[in-house]
Design a protein around this motif. Structure first.
Motif, PDB file in Angstrom:
ATOM      1  N   LEU A 196      16.773  -4.398 -68.560  1.00  0.00           N
ATOM      2  CA  LEU A 196      16.357  -4.696 -70.066  1.00  0.00           C
ATOM      3  C   LEU A 196      15.963  -6.021 -70.581  1.00  0.00           C
ATOM      4  N   LEU A 197      14.840  -6.244 -70.814  1.00  0.00           N
ATOM      5  CA  LEU A 197      14.435  -7.722 -71.392  1.00  0.00           C
ATOM      6  C   LEU A 197      14.975  -7.815 -72.679  1.00  0.00           C
ATOM      7  N   LEU A 198      16.079  -8.673 -72.799  1.00  0.00           N
ATOM      8  CA  LEU A 198      16.808  -8.694 -74.107  1.00  0.00           C
ATOM      9  C   LEU A 198      16.564 -10.080 -74.826  1.00  0.00           C
ATOM     10  N   SER A 199      15.677  -9.689 -75.871  1.00  0.00           N
ATOM     11  CA  SER A 199      15.522 -11.281 -76.675  1.00  0.00           C
ATOM     12  C   SER A 199      16.543 -11.141 -77.689  1.00  0.00           C
ATOM     13  N   GLY A 200      16.453 -12.053 -78.757  1.00  0.00           N
ATOM     14  CA  GLY A 200      17.393 -11.994 -79.803  1.00  0.00           C
ATOM     15  C   GLY A 200      16.983 -11.149 -81.031  1.00  0.00           C
ATOM     16  N   GLY A 201      15.727 -10.417 -80.847  1.00  0.00           N
ATOM     17  CA  GLY A 201      15.226  -9.875 -81.984  1.00  0.00           C
ATOM     18  C   GLY A 201      15.877  -8.359 -82.202  1.00  0.00           C
ATOM     19  N   ILE A 202      15.017  -7.784 -83.191  1.00  0.00           N
ATOM     20  CA  ILE A 202      15.577  -6.497 -83.516  1.00  0.00           C
ATOM     21  C   ILE A 202      15.299  -5.394 -82.745  1.00  0.00           C
ATOM     22  N   ASP A 203      14.000  -5.647 -82.044  1.00  0.00           N
ATOM     23  CA  ASP A 203      13.658  -4.347 -80.992  1.00  0.00           C
ATOM     24  C   ASP A 203      14.387  -4.290 -79.688  1.00  0.00           C
ATOM     25  N   SER A 204      14.437  -5.143 -78.889  1.00  0.00           N
ATOM     26  CA  SER A 204      14.974  -5.102 -77.722  1.00  0.00           C
ATOM     27  C   SER A 204      16.505  -4.452 -77.564  1.00  0.00           C
ATOM     28  N   PRO A 205      17.316  -4.746 -78.314  1.00  0.00           N
ATOM     29  CA  PRO A 205      18.749  -3.980 -78.239  1.00  0.00           C
ATOM     30  C   PRO A 205      18.468  -2.622 -78.569  1.00  0.00           C
ATOM     31  N   HIS A 222      17.929 -12.244 -69.899  1.00  0.00           N
ATOM     32  CA  HIS A 222      17.705 -13.190 -71.016  1.00  0.00           C
ATOM     33  C   HIS A 222      16.892 -14.378 -70.637  1.00  0.00           C
ATOM     34  N   PHE A 223      15.805 -14.616 -71.177  1.00  0.00           N
ATOM     35  CA  PHE A 223      15.062 -15.704 -70.741  1.00  0.00           C
ATOM     36  C   PHE A 223      15.497 -17.040 -72.036  1.00  0.00           C
ATOM     37  N   TYR A 224      16.000 -18.117 -71.650  1.00  0.00           N
ATOM     38  CA  TYR A 224      16.479 -19.152 -72.677  1.00  0.00           C
ATOM     39  C   TYR A 224      15.741 -20.540 -72.170  1.00  0.00           C
ATOM     40  N   MET A 278       3.650 -16.356 -70.617  1.00  0.00           N
ATOM     41  CA  MET A 278       4.913 -16.307 -71.018  1.00  0.00           C
ATOM     42  C   MET A 278       5.407 -14.896 -70.348  1.00  0.00           C
ATOM     43  N   ARG A 279       5.057 -13.796 -70.832  1.00  0.00           N
ATOM     44  CA  ARG A 279       5.323 -12.539 -70.831  1.00  0.00           C
ATOM     45  C   ARG A 279       5.167 -11.964 -69.339  1.00  0.00           C
ATOM     46  N   ARG A 280       3.985 -12.517 -68.878  1.00  0.00           N
ATOM     47  CA  ARG A 280       3.703 -11.997 -67.423  1.00  0.00           C
ATOM     48  C   ARG A 280       4.954 -12.749 -66.421  1.00  0.00           C
ATOM     49  N   THR A 300      11.427  -2.882 -72.100  1.00  0.00           N
ATOM     50  CA  THR A 300      11.123  -3.923 -73.157  1.00  0.00           C
ATOM     51  C   THR A 300      11.077  -3.218 -74.269  1.00  0.00           C
ATOM     52  N   GLY A 301      11.377  -4.378 -75.509  1.00  0.00           N
ATOM     53  CA  GLY A 301      11.333  -3.590 -77.136  1.00  0.00           C
ATOM     54  C   GLY A 301       9.607  -3.506 -77.596  1.00  0.00           C
ATOM     55  N   ASP A 302       8.886  -3.619 -76.812  1.00  0.00           N
ATOM     56  CA  ASP A 302       7.204  -3.586 -77.215  1.00  0.00           C
ATOM     57  C   ASP A 302       7.407  -2.281 -78.129  1.00  0.00           C
ATOM     58  N   SER A 303       6.571  -2.593 -79.283  1.00  0.00           N
ATOM     59  CA  SER A 303       6.073  -1.434 -79.889  1.00  0.00           C
ATOM     60  C   SER A 303       4.630  -1.634 -80.498  1.00  0.00           C
ATOM     61  N   GLY A 305       0.965  -2.553 -81.207  1.00  0.00           N
ATOM     62  CA  GLY A 305       0.299  -3.256 -82.574  1.00  0.00           C
ATOM     63  C   GLY A 305       1.351  -4.099 -83.155  1.00  0.00           C
ATOM     64  N   GLN A 306       2.592  -4.112 -82.789  1.00  0.00           N
ATOM     65  CA  GLN A 306       3.492  -5.015 -83.799  1.00  0.00           C
ATOM     66  C   GLN A 306       3.163  -6.577 -83.871  1.00  0.00           C
ATOM     67  N   VAL A 307       2.739  -7.117 -82.696  1.00  0.00           N
ATOM     68  CA  VAL A 307       2.307  -8.261 -82.831  1.00  0.00           C
ATOM     69  C   VAL A 307       1.266  -8.617 -81.815  1.00  0.00           C
ATOM     70  N   ALA A 308       0.551  -9.696 -81.630  1.00  0.00           N
ATOM     71  CA  ALA A 308      -0.595  -9.815 -80.798  1.00  0.00           C
ATOM     72  C   ALA A 308      -0.380  -9.672 -79.283  1.00  0.00           C
ATOM     73  N   SER A 309       0.937  -9.813 -78.911  1.00  0.00           N
ATOM     74  CA  SER A 309       1.112  -9.564 -77.372  1.00  0.00           C
ATOM     75  C   SER A 309       1.545  -8.148 -77.154  1.00  0.00           C
ATOM     76  N   GLN A 310       1.425  -7.447 -78.246  1.00  0.00           N
ATOM     77  CA  GLN A 310       1.767  -5.840 -78.131  1.00  0.00           C
ATOM     78  C   GLN A 310       0.345  -4.938 -78.606  1.00  0.00           C
ATOM     79  N   THR A 311      -0.641  -5.449 -78.353  1.00  0.00           N
ATOM     80  CA  THR A 311      -1.788  -4.720 -78.672  1.00  0.00           C
ATOM     81  C   THR A 311      -1.853  -4.009 -77.373  1.00  0.00           C
ATOM     82  N   GLU A 356      16.295 -19.778 -83.204  1.00  0.00           N
ATOM     83  CA  GLU A 356      15.043 -19.730 -82.415  1.00  0.00           C
ATOM     84  C   GLU A 356      14.812 -19.104 -80.967  1.00  0.00           C
ATOM     85  N   ASP A 357      14.254 -18.178 -80.714  1.00  0.00           N
ATOM     86  CA  ASP A 357      14.099 -17.873 -79.522  1.00  0.00           C
ATOM     87  C   ASP A 357      12.886 -18.469 -78.619  1.00  0.00           C
ATOM     88  N   CYS A 358      13.140 -18.452 -77.170  1.00  0.00           N
ATOM     89  CA  CYS A 358      12.158 -19.591 -76.598  1.00  0.00           C
ATOM     90  C   CYS A 358      10.643 -19.113 -76.872  1.00  0.00           C
TER      91      CYS A 358
HETATM   92  P1  ATP Z   1      12.399  -8.411 -80.154  1.00  0.00           P
HETATM   93  O1  ATP Z   1      12.819  -8.103 -81.567  1.00  0.00           O
HETATM   94  O2  ATP Z   1      12.932  -7.475 -79.271  1.00  0.00           O
HETATM   95  O3  ATP Z   1      12.360  -9.838 -79.839  1.00  0.00           O
HETATM   96  P2  ATP Z   1       9.681  -8.620 -80.833  1.00  0.00           P
HETATM   97  O4  ATP Z   1       9.131  -7.952 -81.784  1.00  0.00           O
HETATM   98  O5  ATP Z   1      10.098 -10.050 -81.297  1.00  0.00           O
HETATM   99  O6  ATP Z   1      10.884  -8.147 -80.118  1.00  0.00           O
HETATM  100  P3  ATP Z   1       8.126 -10.156 -78.790  1.00  0.00           P
HETATM  101  O7  ATP Z   1       8.943 -11.347 -79.181  1.00  0.00           O
HETATM  102  O8  ATP Z   1       6.853  -9.967 -78.745  1.00  0.00           O
HETATM  103  O9  ATP Z   1       8.554  -8.904 -79.734  1.00  0.00           O
HETATM  104  O10 ATP Z   1       8.881  -9.468 -77.503  1.00  0.00           O
HETATM  105  C1  ATP Z   1       8.454  -8.370 -76.868  1.00  0.00           C
HETATM  106  C2  ATP Z   1       9.536  -8.039 -75.833  1.00  0.00           C
HETATM  107  O11 ATP Z   1       9.682  -8.915 -74.866  1.00  0.00           O
HETATM  108  C3  ATP Z   1      10.902  -7.986 -76.439  1.00  0.00           C
HETATM  109  O12 ATP Z   1      11.299  -6.792 -77.120  1.00  0.00           O
HETATM  110  C4  ATP Z   1      11.662  -8.307 -75.246  1.00  0.00           C
HETATM  111  O13 ATP Z   1      11.870  -7.017 -74.519  1.00  0.00           O
HETATM  112  C5  ATP Z   1      11.078  -9.155 -74.283  1.00  0.00           C
HETATM  113  N1  ATP Z   1      11.271 -10.549 -74.506  1.00  0.00           N
HETATM  114  C6  ATP Z   1      10.775 -11.378 -75.527  1.00  0.00           C
HETATM  115  N2  ATP Z   1      11.421 -12.590 -75.532  1.00  0.00           N
HETATM  116  C7  ATP Z   1      12.353 -12.507 -74.540  1.00  0.00           C
HETATM  117  C8  ATP Z   1      13.324 -13.346 -74.160  1.00  0.00           C
HETATM  118  N3  ATP Z   1      13.556 -14.539 -74.484  1.00  0.00           N
HETATM  119  N4  ATP Z   1      14.172 -12.759 -73.038  1.00  0.00           N
HETATM  120  C9  ATP Z   1      14.002 -11.657 -72.634  1.00  0.00           C
HETATM  121  N5  ATP Z   1      13.114 -10.723 -73.228  1.00  0.00           N
HETATM  122  C10 ATP Z   1      12.387 -11.307 -74.079  1.00  0.00           C
END
Ligand code: ATP
Ligand code: MG
Length: 425
Positions: A196-205, A222-224, A278-280, A300-303, A305-311, A356-358
């Protein structure tokens, strides 16, 4: 009390002698079914460790937890999160004698104190065939005195609001009604392993929890970008992983130093492609880690159309960076649905902390919504030392094990402290 436990369930929990847990219909038969049930059993056992008086037993399609004085509501709260359990009933037990069954049913009904006008029925099952009264006869024998005591109840044998279930067994009889919904899904780890790519956001957990619920064993990555991201941002991810570990007993978190990779994209005059690049890069490093750990997919927590990287176009260009299946459990969900789930699983309050996330730090003014794959590949091929930077990030990855109980510790220490068998994680 959570929304999972209704007022009626709480009332019957207050005087329960045991909890009845039902397995989901794991469509699988034979060996797999046994494996599934064993996995649930192990998960339940691990959760019962802090409750030494609770006694677990198994029967086809069910588990029983005899409480022996352990707190019913606390246990129901923990057990309803076990993947593969579809419902829980608090049960009152009594000796298998007609007068005891009637008396216990009356006590049970008194606890629930149904309002006048409530529709009602007794649904008895004679499991022990030597018991002198058959199921249909028992329905009458038990409901008649109950109705006399509660003249406000109205019999409805089809869809009653209150259904008192009664099972007469040789050793004892069980009385229960209210079902507490379990999370269902497939038992932990029975579908294989994913990263699981876990960021600090709402979606990935939430994506991680949804994957676990489908039977996947999940390891987090997690990428920091130290020093651009703070210690608090790292801690937040550790805390999020800890919430996820409540559902799995323990979870692995791989922390990848991403600064060098990330900074290789600055100053190349392609700011609008930065997020895509970065995502790649994340997917490529994650693929390396998946290979190392024997995982067969990335989550990943992609949804959409949520943001530019998720079209769709971005997802296409990003997804090409890995050959592994890319699972996106939230892809078709609305943000409000995702938020509801994150509240329910307990990650929301952490996710909204402001650190802040990276990615947020390097966000360009206008990230592209329609990246060109050929251009991306060309940039990656010509960046000096790029492959080495990816390899160094993988090499420099630090791995920690996280449990619900406290700090990150090595596996054998966790096993010793918690009594959870090592094979469990
Ligand atoms: P999230 O709420 O999960 O951060 P987001 O809506 O902020 O999602 P993005 O920031 O575009 O969306 O990230 C899309 C997905 O890429 C995330 O759901 C996660 O799976 C992965 N991702 C983004 N940043 C990181 C990170 N620093 N470390 C690990 N995974 C990441
Ligand atoms: Mg994010």
């Amino acid at each position: 009390m959570t929304e999972m436990i209704t007022t009626d369930a709480a009332k019957s929990l207050a005087h329960a002698d045991m909890l009845l847990l039902r397995f989901g219909e794991f469509t699988l038969k034979g060996k797999n079914r046994t494996r599934f049930e064993k996995t649930v059993l192990r998960h339940v056992k691990a959760l019962l460790l802090p409750y030494p008086r609770a006694v677990l037993s198994k029967e086809f399609g069910r588990l029983y937890v005899a409480l022996n004085g352990e707190p019913a509501e606390e246990l129901a709260e923990a057990l309803h999160n076990v993947f593969g359990i579809v419902s829980i009933s608090p049960v009152k037990a009594c000796p298998s004698r007609l007068e005891d069954i009637i008396a216990a049913s009356r006590t049970f009904l008194e606890l629930l104190a149904p309002a006048p006008g409530t529709t009602f029925k007794v649904d008895a099952r004679r499991v022990w065939k030597e018991f002198p009264h058959g199921s249909l006869e028992l329905n009458k024998l038990v409901s008649t005195p109950l109705l006399q005591g509660y003249p406000g109840l109205i019999v409805d044998v089809r869809v009653p609001q209150l259904e008192l279930k009664l099972e007469v067994r040789e050793t004892q009889s069980l009385i229960f009604c209210e079902n507490i919904a379990g999370v269902g899904g497939f038992p932990l780890g029975t579908s294989g392993k994913a990263m699981l790519l876990l960021s600090g956001g709402i979606d990935s957990p939430v994506a991680g929890w949804s994957s676990m619920r489908r039977g996947l064993e999940v390891e987090c990555i997690h990428f920091y970008s130290f020093p651009y991201t703070s210690e608090q941002a790292r801690q937040k991810v550790v805390d999020l992983a800890r919430v996820l570990s409540r559902y799995s007993g323990v979870i692995k978190l791989h922390l990848v130093p991403f600064t060098e990779v990330q900074t290789s994209f600055t100053g190349i005059g392609q700011d609008n492609l930065m997020i895509t690049l970065m995502r790649r890069a994340m997917l490529r490093i994650a693929t390396g880690l998946a290979e190392r750990e024997g995982a067969l997919a990335l989550v990943t927590g992609d949804s959409l159309g949520q943001v530019a990287s998720q079209t769709l176009s971005s997802m296409n260009a990003i997804g090409r960076a890995t050959e592994l299946p890319l699972l996106r459990p939230l892809v078709m969900m609305d943000k409000s649905e995702i938020i509801d789930l994150s509240r329910r699983i307990g990650t929301y309050e952490l996710s909204i902390l402001p650190y802040e996330d990276c990615c947020t730090l390097f966000v360009p003014k206008s990230p592209t919504t329609n990246p060109n794959l050929r251009i991306l590949e060309k940039i990656e091929a010509t960046l000096p030392g790029y492959a080495e930077r990816l390899a160094a990030a993988l090499e420099g990855t630090e791995t920690v094990l996280i449990t619900p109980y406290g700090n990150e510790r090595p596996r054998d220490v966790i096993a010793a402290e918690t009594g959870i068998q090592e094979e469990w994680f």
